[in-house]
Design an enzyme around this catalytic site. Structure first.
Site, PDB file in Angstrom:
ATOM      1  N   HIS A  84       2.468   3.033  -3.183  1.00 26.58           N
ATOM      2  CA  HIS A  84       1.688   3.823  -4.155  1.00 26.58           C
ATOM      3  C   HIS A  84       2.155   5.274  -4.170  1.00 26.58           C
ATOM      4  CE1 HIS A  84      -1.239   1.266  -6.017  1.00 26.58           C
ATOM      5  NE2 HIS A  84      -1.526   0.698  -4.857  1.00 26.58           N
TER       6      HIS A  84
ATOM      7  N   ASP B 196      -6.064  -6.262  -6.233  1.00 29.91           N
ATOM      8  CA  ASP B 196      -5.720  -5.147  -7.121  1.00 29.91           C
ATOM      9  C   ASP B 196      -5.707  -5.566  -8.581  1.00 29.91           C
ATOM     10  OD1 ASP B 196      -5.452  -3.403  -5.037  1.00 29.91           O
ATOM     11  OD2 ASP B 196      -3.277  -3.583  -4.875  1.00 29.91           O
TER      12      ASP B 196
ATOM     13  N   GLU C  41     -10.660   1.423   3.174  1.00 33.54           N
ATOM     14  CA  GLU C  41     -10.816   1.063   1.752  1.00 33.54           C
ATOM     15  C   GLU C  41     -10.538  -0.439   1.576  1.00 33.54           C
ATOM     16  OE1 GLU C  41      -7.850   2.839  -0.708  1.00 33.54           O
ATOM     17  OE2 GLU C  41      -8.813   2.239  -2.588  1.00 33.54           O
ATOM     18  N   HIS C  42      -9.365  -0.874   2.040  1.00 36.72           N
ATOM     19  CA  HIS C  42      -8.986  -2.291   1.987  1.00 36.72           C
ATOM     20  C   HIS C  42      -8.864  -2.819   3.403  1.00 36.72           C
ATOM     21  CE1 HIS C  42      -7.002  -0.386  -1.600  1.00 36.72           C
ATOM     22  NE2 HIS C  42      -7.520  -1.422  -2.219  1.00 36.72           N
TER      23      HIS C  42
ATOM     24  N   HIS D 258     -52.694  18.648  -8.745  1.00 33.80           N
ATOM     25  CA  HIS D 258     -52.373  17.238  -8.491  1.00 33.80           C
ATOM     26  C   HIS D 258     -53.652  16.488  -8.111  1.00 33.80           C
ATOM     27  CE1 HIS D 258     -48.212  18.664  -8.200  1.00 33.80           C
ATOM     28  NE2 HIS D 258     -47.780  17.437  -8.053  1.00 33.80           N
TER      29      HIS D 258
ATOM     30  N   GLN E 231       0.839  -1.201   0.000  1.00 35.13           N
ATOM     31  CA  GLN E 231       0.000   0.000   0.000  1.00 35.13           C
ATOM     32  C   GLN E 231       0.875   1.252   0.000  1.00 35.13           C
ATOM     33  OE1 GLN E 231      -2.825   1.887  -0.810  1.00 35.13           O
ATOM     34  NE2 GLN E 231      -3.561  -0.096  -0.145  1.00 35.13           N
TER      35      GLN E 231
END
Lengths: 440, 440
Positions: A262, A361, A327-328, A420, A259
């Site tokens: 990145h 991934d 996220e993960h 209406h 991770q």
């Protein structure tokens, strides 16, 4: 890496600080992007060509040359190593197979009086996929964005990718061909987003734009939202690993690295009920880090945003996970299944010691475009559902309209909306009054 | 009303002009709203109380009084006419029954090597529903926002509604009770949105905010997006009616009125293959308009934004519908079913002469929160899916990890992400290398 302990009195504040991403002032970027979008709307291809020349040093006189030709595509695909092409095809097959299970069918049901209700589900007509250029140009992201659109039934999938100095990434092109992208243009930045949203003579507009990009691309997507749909605006990527004492610390160190490599803003958090395990992983990190190709980025990322959290047991660890809404999420424990129903918020859940994030991934099947920065509390992975839309279906029988028209009339009058009410009442009177929907 | 003819050479440009809503400059509003949000984040309840005093002339010293008590709720509910309460309950039952069919189940599947993939679907923890005050305070919108959240399984549904001068709308309170809202606060505007997003001592934060509001509310929702989820930002409401020569023109006129009476920006469009029908509806409009309670608004709305479009046949009318992507589509024709699969874009489709939009606004069952301004090209009615989120599930067997780890490794190395590659490779080597996920 910061060390936190769940039982500390100020744990919640420390966790907030660990998770916090300082918001930059983006007003200068917003103005630049607004100008580019306005210019592309006004001048179309001419503006796109000008920005492409300025930002990517790519000079075309004829906007038609922005589109990569079938011959060029074949050329670049041929440059891709067979092993890489085979891996792309294997990954694409798994991604396709998983996403096919997300395609929702239309449905209808009838009521006893003959009234029919339902929902019609249709694909978007066209989608634009933004692919970053340079180092962050990931073929896997092409698969993850294009395949769900294809499975949804989108007829026209357009890709834009900046090609600074005219350098085209062969593997990205191969991924686009494997995924079934229909048109590819060598345009990037806010000008690509503007062209996709509003259209030019060369690039016809699309209905939705997805895919990652830098701050200019993200800002442009926000600004064209409403004219077209967009996917989430992603924050820095993050992983949260829950591990028990029995997990191999080298594996965990490498999962955290994967991770952190990145970029420097990426976040890696390890949670355990074992101080010994946390110490062992720290030792593994120290031993393994020097040999990593992207050691500098990993070191900066772990120092700035990495964290280890000690809990009294795994159930407490899961409470912390729900506070983070990662996220993960990796569950490197025995019997991860028993934790599943306790997890309320996570983009993707990687279960057991043989399921590193890296598999997700690329080729596990599920999407790698996931909600970041705690947004898993309210949003979902990119999926087929993002490329479909729903239309409600309502078909009243005369009898049903007579019954429900009375209800609608009462509520409409309570809201002071008498047109209406009368519109509904016409259908109530329809049969009884001798008047019908047919013209007299 | 403007008259357009599909076969005219400049039809597309004329249609664009009819549909176009001129964008206002909202930068002043954006600054005001940003200040209010920052103030509520900084000062919490004190700021909320101050804005509530300033904008709604409602002075509480104690923020706890912002929450409507069970006794107050019971009092206001008791003021609601029994017929109205019964109509709310009847509508709620139908809305609930329809939306229960939208609840998506979690799913999993196993691969031959024991790998498990799936998707876990969970409700949001908490949701905030904004309800406008004054004239646009519609009980039906309370049902339409709260019931899907309840069906999704949201545990905490919070409602905020401004009560200028302390005047509370009894029917809105009754609708909230019928729908199962858990907490109600008499706060409105950007300050309500800020409190829902960031929380104060009195109002705990929520995960998503839905519901209509004025420009300040809409702008605040945009600004807090990312911290919380939001629903669509709605434009003016619109209807598109496709009618053949056999439809009663009075019914059509009233259906157009029912949209136009919302406000002067609302849009009513009638499409037909019969000039005689269009003429007859024009005559009905002239005859019926003077007797309408909201005649002024209707007249202005029809003059500014109303339109009639003549087509050569109904199939051509459907093509025009797909160009418009209307929020509400009425198909006042024989056998509307045969047109259904040709309709690519519409928020809700009202089929046949006995299905006026007004029924859908209140009690048909489907949601009345629908994509406006052509956004039906890429978005959907509000639904249970807006109050659920998905987490991918990935659980590799050792065998599956060994196979897919090789694929991931090739792709990760092609992307230059070697920590990803090594993380996957550890699992490939896992068994063969004598090393396992277990700590040695």
């Amino acid at each position: 890496m910061r060390m936190l302990t769940r039982s500390d009195a100020n744990f919640a504040a420390e966790l907030d600080e660990l998770l916090n991403v300082s918001a930059e002032d983006t007003s200068a970027v917003e103005h630049t992007v607004a100008d580019i979008i306005a210019d592309v709307r006004r001048r179309g291809d001419a503006a796109v060509l000008e920005y492409t020349s300025r930002f990517d040093r790519l000079d075309f006189r004829d906007a038609a040359r922005l589109r990569i030709t079938p011959e060029q595509l074949a050329h670049h695909a041929a440059q891709t190593a067979p092993a890489v092409r085979e891996a792309l095809e294997a990954a694409a097959a798994r991604i396709r197979s998983y996403h096919e299970r997300q395609a929702a069918p239309s449905w209808q049901y009838s009521e006893p009086d003959g009234t029919v209700l339902g929902q019609q589900i249709t694909p978007l007509d066209s989608v634009g996929i933004y692919v970053p250029g340079g180092k962050a140009s990931y073929p896997s992201s092409v698969l993850m964005n294009a395949i769900p659109a294809k499975v949804a039934g989108v007829k026209r999938i357009v890709m834009t990718v900046p090609t600074p100095d005219g350098v085209i990434n062969d593997v990205v092109i191969t991924a686009a061909l494997v995924a079934g992208v229909d048109e590819i243009y060598t345009v990037g930045g806010a000008q690509a987003v503007a062209a996709l949203a509003y259209g030019t003579d060369t690039i016809r507009p699309v209905d939705k734009i997805t895919g990652p990009g830098n701050i200019f691309v993200a800002t442009a997507k926000k600004q064209v939202f409403g004219k077209v749909g967009i996917d989430m605006i992603a924050g820095p990527s993050e992983i949260c690993v829950v591990a028990d004492a029995a997990t191999n610390p080298d594996w965990l160190a490498m999962d955290l690295f994967s991770q952190a490599e990145h970029d420097e803003d990426a976040q890696s958090i390890l949670i355990s009920d074992s101080q010994a395990l946390l110490d062992a992983v720290t030792a593994s990190i120290e031993r393994l880090l020097p040999e990593m190709e992207r050691a500098d980025i990993i070191r900066k990322s772990l120092a700035a945003r990495g964290g280890m959290i000690l809990c009294t047991d795994i159930d407490e660890a899961i409470e912390v996970v729900n506070m983070i809404a990662p996220e993960h999420l990796e569950l490197c424990v025995d019997q991860p299944e028993r934790l599943l129903t306790s997890i309320r918020h996570a983009g993707a859940i990687f279960m057991g010691r043989y399921t590193p994030e890296a598999l997700g991934d690329y080729c596990a099947g599920p999407n790698h475009v996931l909600p970041t920065s705690g947004t898993a509390r309210f949003s979902s992975p990119l999926g087929v559902y993002d490329f479909q839309k729903r239309s409600s279906i309502i078909n009243f029988s005369a009898e049903g309209a007579a019954t429900q028209g009375r209800v609608a009339s009462v509520l409409a009058r309570a809201e002071g909306l008498t047109a209406h009410a009368r519109s509904a009442e016409y259908r109530v009177e329809g049969d009884a009054g001798g008047q019908t929907g047919q013209r007299q």
